[in-house]
Design an enzyme around this catalytic site. Structure first.
Site, PDB file in Angstrom:
ATOM      1  N   ARG A  46      58.222  59.294 -20.639  1.00 48.93           N
ATOM      2  CA  ARG A  46      59.703  59.757 -20.668  1.00 48.93           C
ATOM      3  C   ARG A  46      59.713  60.956 -19.810  1.00 48.93           C
ATOM      4  O   ARG A  46      60.547  61.477 -19.009  1.00 48.93           O
ATOM      5  CB  ARG A  46      60.160  60.194 -22.077  1.00 48.93           C
ATOM      6  CG  ARG A  46      61.447  60.637 -22.205  1.00 48.93           C
ATOM      7  CD  ARG A  46      61.845  61.391 -23.477  1.00 48.93           C
ATOM      8  NE  ARG A  46      61.739  60.030 -24.528  1.00 48.93           N
ATOM      9  CZ  ARG A  46      62.761  59.703 -24.991  1.00 48.93           C
ATOM     10  NH1 ARG A  46      64.005  60.460 -25.167  1.00 48.93           N
ATOM     11  NH2 ARG A  46      62.584  58.929 -26.252  1.00 48.93           N
ATOM     12  N   LYS A 145      50.899  44.443 -30.717  1.00 41.09           N
ATOM     13  CA  LYS A 145      51.316  44.358 -31.992  1.00 41.09           C
ATOM     14  C   LYS A 145      51.507  45.876 -32.575  1.00 41.09           C
ATOM     15  O   LYS A 145      51.335  46.770 -31.821  1.00 41.09           O
ATOM     16  CB  LYS A 145      50.125  44.003 -33.151  1.00 41.09           C
ATOM     17  CG  LYS A 145      48.669  44.853 -33.155  1.00 41.09           C
ATOM     18  CD  LYS A 145      48.143  44.516 -34.486  1.00 41.09           C
ATOM     19  CE  LYS A 145      48.245  45.450 -35.396  1.00 41.09           C
ATOM     20  NZ  LYS A 145      47.527  46.673 -35.371  1.00 41.09           N
ATOM     21  N   ASP A 174      46.434  40.521 -29.011  1.00 40.70           N
ATOM     22  CA  ASP A 174      45.559  40.771 -30.397  1.00 40.70           C
ATOM     23  C   ASP A 174      44.182  41.127 -29.856  1.00 40.70           C
ATOM     24  O   ASP A 174      43.553  40.293 -29.265  1.00 40.70           O
ATOM     25  CB  ASP A 174      45.482  39.670 -31.159  1.00 40.70           C
ATOM     26  CG  ASP A 174      44.798  39.664 -32.501  1.00 40.70           C
ATOM     27  OD1 ASP A 174      43.818  40.505 -32.624  1.00 40.70           O
ATOM     28  OD2 ASP A 174      45.368  39.690 -33.596  1.00 40.70           O
ATOM     29  N   HIS A 175      43.919  42.379 -29.781  1.00 46.97           N
ATOM     30  CA  HIS A 175      42.564  42.819 -29.089  1.00 46.97           C
ATOM     31  C   HIS A 175      41.431  42.156 -29.652  1.00 46.97           C
ATOM     32  O   HIS A 175      40.375  42.321 -29.082  1.00 46.97           O
ATOM     33  CB  HIS A 175      42.667  44.336 -28.950  1.00 46.97           C
ATOM     34  CG  HIS A 175      42.074  44.875 -30.099  1.00 46.97           C
ATOM     35  ND1 HIS A 175      42.962  45.269 -31.257  1.00 46.97           N
ATOM     36  CD2 HIS A 175      41.148  45.621 -30.360  1.00 46.97           C
ATOM     37  CE1 HIS A 175      42.293  46.065 -32.197  1.00 46.97           C
ATOM     38  NE2 HIS A 175      41.055  45.947 -31.785  1.00 46.97           N
ATOM     39  N   LYS A 179      37.519  40.482 -27.911  1.00 47.89           N
ATOM     40  CA  LYS A 179      36.290  41.164 -28.118  1.00 47.89           C
ATOM     41  C   LYS A 179      35.249  39.957 -27.806  1.00 47.89           C
ATOM     42  O   LYS A 179      35.351  38.781 -27.945  1.00 47.89           O
ATOM     43  CB  LYS A 179      35.848  41.330 -29.677  1.00 47.89           C
ATOM     44  CG  LYS A 179      36.691  42.665 -29.898  1.00 47.89           C
ATOM     45  CD  LYS A 179      36.575  43.007 -31.487  1.00 47.89           C
ATOM     46  CE  LYS A 179      37.361  44.342 -31.971  1.00 47.89           C
ATOM     47  NZ  LYS A 179      37.046  45.215 -31.673  1.00 47.89           N
ATOM     48  N   GLU A 213      36.183  49.362 -42.092  1.00 53.41           N
ATOM     49  CA  GLU A 213      36.425  50.477 -41.034  1.00 53.41           C
ATOM     50  C   GLU A 213      35.863  51.694 -42.090  1.00 53.41           C
ATOM     51  O   GLU A 213      36.168  51.684 -43.114  1.00 53.41           O
ATOM     52  CB  GLU A 213      37.691  50.500 -40.825  1.00 53.41           C
ATOM     53  CG  GLU A 213      38.065  49.557 -39.909  1.00 53.41           C
ATOM     54  CD  GLU A 213      39.396  50.121 -39.129  1.00 53.41           C
ATOM     55  OE1 GLU A 213      39.587  50.600 -38.059  1.00 53.41           O
ATOM     56  OE2 GLU A 213      40.623  49.626 -39.456  1.00 53.41           O
ATOM     57  N   ASP A 232      49.008  45.376 -40.920  1.00 50.94           N
ATOM     58  CA  ASP A 232      48.170  46.085 -39.742  1.00 50.94           C
ATOM     59  C   ASP A 232      47.103  45.156 -39.225  1.00 50.94           C
ATOM     60  O   ASP A 232      46.612  45.176 -37.859  1.00 50.94           O
ATOM     61  CB  ASP A 232      47.867  47.616 -40.064  1.00 50.94           C
ATOM     62  CG  ASP A 232      47.161  48.276 -39.006  1.00 50.94           C
ATOM     63  OD1 ASP A 232      47.855  48.523 -37.872  1.00 50.94           O
ATOM     64  OD2 ASP A 232      46.004  48.932 -38.990  1.00 50.94           O
ATOM     65  N   HIS A 237      44.801  40.451 -36.805  1.00 49.20           N
ATOM     66  CA  HIS A 237      43.235  40.158 -36.411  1.00 49.20           C
ATOM     67  C   HIS A 237      42.431  39.115 -37.534  1.00 49.20           C
ATOM     68  O   HIS A 237      42.037  38.382 -36.889  1.00 49.20           O
ATOM     69  CB  HIS A 237      42.681  41.507 -36.547  1.00 49.20           C
ATOM     70  CG  HIS A 237      43.114  42.586 -35.806  1.00 49.20           C
ATOM     71  ND1 HIS A 237      43.764  42.416 -34.449  1.00 49.20           N
ATOM     72  CD2 HIS A 237      43.363  44.087 -36.181  1.00 49.20           C
ATOM     73  CE1 HIS A 237      44.144  43.543 -33.975  1.00 49.20           C
ATOM     74  NE2 HIS A 237      43.873  44.577 -34.813  1.00 49.20           N
ATOM     75  N   LYS A 336      40.384  50.497 -44.900  1.00 51.44           N
ATOM     76  CA  LYS A 336      39.947  51.779 -44.435  1.00 51.44           C
ATOM     77  C   LYS A 336      39.172  52.655 -45.045  1.00 51.44           C
ATOM     78  O   LYS A 336      39.072  52.522 -46.444  1.00 51.44           O
ATOM     79  CB  LYS A 336      41.216  52.705 -44.059  1.00 51.44           C
ATOM     80  CG  LYS A 336      42.368  52.095 -43.226  1.00 51.44           C
ATOM     81  CD  LYS A 336      42.110  52.407 -41.551  1.00 51.44           C
ATOM     82  CE  LYS A 336      43.375  51.953 -40.819  1.00 51.44           C
ATOM     83  NZ  LYS A 336      42.832  51.636 -39.542  1.00 51.44           N
TER      84      LYS A 336
END
Ligand code: BG6
Length: 486
Positions: A46, A145, A174-175, A179, A213, A232, A237, A336
């Site tokens: 922007r 996502k 979807d990363h 992988k 994580e 999330d 995933h 997490k």
């Protein structure tokens, strides 16, 4: 494999994803000599900014996120010379004509539009891409996502995109599918004769999928609090990993052949709803604790609100209603601020039917195939062997270990390096089709609803541990244990 010349617009080009992942990934591919000389990128955001200012921002991002990059070197300069910039108001009309003429200047190249923006902008941006003549010429659109926050909103987003782009030109990232080790799962299953005959409920006792994580919500508490771990991580995933483990062998790796098989898995998931959610799921939320050697605050402190019931940890016992997997639980967990950063899939085989060994040989532990996705990528097959020595037979459980870093002395490319080029190649195999995303939400929605109706907050766990004790109970009730470290 070289790719055709392309013009890539990156919406949200000054944002976190572009700086941390997209620009470094594009640079790496250029550095590897894979981008054709005519490939160009147009950063779109922007704020008004000169082309030079955008190149300076990109330079800083690449120096920060690409370890080997030499900031002053000719490779980086050559890459930066490919970058242009356009200030565009995604929701208004400003800047669109200018963007359209910038893209038109490269009309001989494949247009790719990457929407690295807030998801509520996907629909409005696609509408403008259509209106301003940017959706033709075989243009592709890439989205990240979260695609919606439930089935209804995902359908809305997909419809808005579908009005402008046909499904074969929509790339939902979807990363995890990009992988290396996740793709290797397909190689392991379908390029080896060894596993497939055993890959069913007659020989497999259960499957565990852990994506742990050690980081917390890292300044994303605002977004995270509206999502939570189920949306999330699990909706995308973890379910994608489950699909790759559970799907039938596809006839080819052609995109729809793979995606048809994944869809069947999603549709075979047994519902978890208000009748069984209390026994089949665990929600957790981290409290203050210690992580990576230092004290860390709890989720509610980071959020600055004592009220939130958003989960930062989920464990689920999922089951599939089909012949191959009847009676085989898939235990999923992710969160997490757990004890370590580790993602792995454990295939737990059934015990031997009879032991011919005496008690002094020790117990015979079941075989396990552990596929470590990150870090220390590799595969371990746990076997029983005889302890060396002249005495009587004593048995040991040892891993047949293939750590990829040792086997292949090459850098593991980031998922985005592969995925962006697949878009240019027109290969959708590693992207989610619309019906997959919607099938995943169809399974997730009743879990969310069941949680909303349960009058209890998520279970607390101390940062730096493996989550709430209820998650341990979830699997131990069935006489199994989480595999902590392959
Ligand atoms: C993202 C989630 O999709 O995946 C993040 O939004 C999460 O919350 C991340 O941290 C994990 O990805 P990776 O590649 O670091 O395992």
């Amino acid at each position: 494999i070289p790719v055709a010349p392309f013009v890539l617009t990156v919406f949200g080009a000054t944002g976190d994803l572009a700086r941390r992942k997209l620009l470094p990934a594009l640079f790496q591919r250029d550095f590897a000599g894979q981008l054709p000389a005519e490939a160009v990128m147009i950063g779109v955001a922007r704020r008004a900014m000169t082309q030079d200012a955008f190149r300076a921002l990109a330079r800083a991002a690449i120096i920060e996120h690409v370890p080997a990059a030499d900031g002053a070197g000719p490779d980086l300069d050559r890459f930066l010379a490919r970058l242009h910039y356009a200030a565009v108001d995604a929701e208004g009309e400003d800047g669109w004509s200018d963007l359209s003429s910038k893209v038109a200047a490269f009309a001989d190249r494949i247009p790719v539009h990457y929407l690295a923006t807030a998801p509520q902008l996907f629909g409005p941006i696609c509408e403008k891409l259509g209106r301003f003549g940017l959706s033709g010429n075989d243009a592709r659109v890439v989205i990240e996502k979260p695609i919606g926050r439930d089935l209804a909103s995902a359908i809305q987003v997909n419809q808005a995109i579908g009005k402008v782009f046909p499904e074969e030109r929509v790339y939902r990232i979807d990363h995890y599918l990009g992988k290396e080790t996740v793709q290797n799962l397909m190689a392991l299953r379908f390029a080896n004769a060894l596993f497939e005959p055993l890959w069913n409920s007659a020989h497999i006792d259960h499957v565990q999928i852990t994506v742990a994580e050690s980081l917390g919500v890292e300044g994303r508490a605002g977004y995270y609090d509206t999502a939570g771990t189920l949306r999330d991580m699990v909706q995308n995933h973890l379910l994608q990993l489950l699909c790759l483990v559970a799907m039938e062998p596809p006839p080819s790796l052609e995109a729809d052949a793979v995606r048809d098989e994944k869809l069947k898995v999603l549709r075979a998931l047994k519902p978890i709803d208000r009748h069984n959610a209390a026994g089949a799921t665990v929600r957790g939320q981290y409290r203050a604790g210690a992580s990576a050697g230092g004290a860390v605050p709890g989720y509610l402190d980071e959020l600055g609100s004592p009220q939130s019931r958003t989960e930062t940890f989920v464990a689920v016992k999922a089951e599939l209603a089909n012949w191959r997997w009847a009676g085989v639980p898939f235990y999923l967990r992710t969160g997490k601020r757990l004890a370590a950063r580790v993602s792995e899939i454990v295939i737990g085989f059934r015990p031997v039917p009879h032991s011919a060994f005496s008690e002094t040989a020790g117990p015979i532990l079941p075989n396990q195939l552990v596929i470590r996705l990150q870090p220390d990528e590799g595969v371990k097959l746990w076997l029983m062997i005889k302890d060396p020595g002249p005495g009587g037979i004593r048995l040991s459980h040892v891993p047949l270990d293939m750590t990829f870093a040792e086997a292949f002395k090459v850098r593991n490319p980031d998922a985005y390096e592969r995925l962006i080029l697949d878009v240019v190649r027109g290969d959708q195999t590693l992207f989610m089709r619309r019906d997959e995303v919607e099938a995943a939400w169809r399974w997730i929605d009743p879990v969310l609803e069941a949680w909303r109706n349960m009058d209890e907050p998520p279970r607390p766990y101390t940062a730096g541990t493996w989550g709430p004790s209820a998650a341990i109970a979830l699997i131990e009730r069935d006489g199994r244990t989480w595999q902590e470290d392959g």
